[in-house]
Design an enzyme around this catalytic site. Sequence first.
Site, mmCIF file in Angstrom:
data_model
loop_
_atom_site.group_PDB
_atom_site.id
_atom_site.type_symbol
_atom_site.label_atom_id
_atom_site.label_comp_id
_atom_site.label_asym_id
_atom_site.label_seq_id
_atom_site.Cartn_x
_atom_site.Cartn_y
_atom_site.Cartn_z
ATOM 1 N N ALA A 112 0.573 -0.989 0.119
ATOM 2 C CA ALA A 112 0.219 0.204 0.176
ATOM 3 C C ALA A 112 0.803 1.134 0.408
ATOM 4 C CB ALA A 112 -1.056 -0.201 1.074
ATOM 5 N N CYS A 113 1.259 1.433 -0.903
ATOM 6 C CA CYS A 113 1.785 2.781 -1.495
ATOM 7 C C CYS A 113 1.493 4.157 -1.492
ATOM 8 C CB CYS A 113 2.714 3.477 -2.899
ATOM 9 S SG CYS A 113 2.214 2.697 -4.338
#
Length: 169
Positions: A136-137
């Site tokens: 989850a950037c």
Amino acid sequence: MNLTLSWLPSPIGPLALACDDAGAVRGLSFGDGLIGAMRREYPGAGLSEGVAPGGAAREIAAYFDGDREALTRVDWSLDGAAAGDGFQARVWRALAAVPAGVTISYGEMAKRAGEPGAAQAAGTALNRNPIPLILACHRVIGADGSLTGFGGGLERKGWLLRHEGALLI
């Protein structure tokens, strides 16, 4: 290695997935760009269209239905990725430890990946993340709390963070 390409609907637009024969997600894209990313990361892989593995599709749907922990149950792999070693890969793997609803800065991400002071390099690595959403950037934000740099677009980044209940400055 063979990768099966499939598409899933989502509240933020269609998602493109690339999964290996074992069902592990190797790539995810918010629309276009998946094939290019897979050719870059897995240059020898065969690509064909098919159906997303049930587990991945089910957990991604559960995430969008409100189960904040669902993405942690998605089977994924970076084994054999062209950029699977070094700082970039350490950044990608460090993303897996950032829980839903929590944000960290690019500087903190660089520190967690073993290179304090390399915030810009961490941003470059995040931009090349082959499995955004799952790694989850979108949880990495500017030091001042600003929503910066997201390959899926800042509107999607904001939506995802609100969906997770992240507190933004």
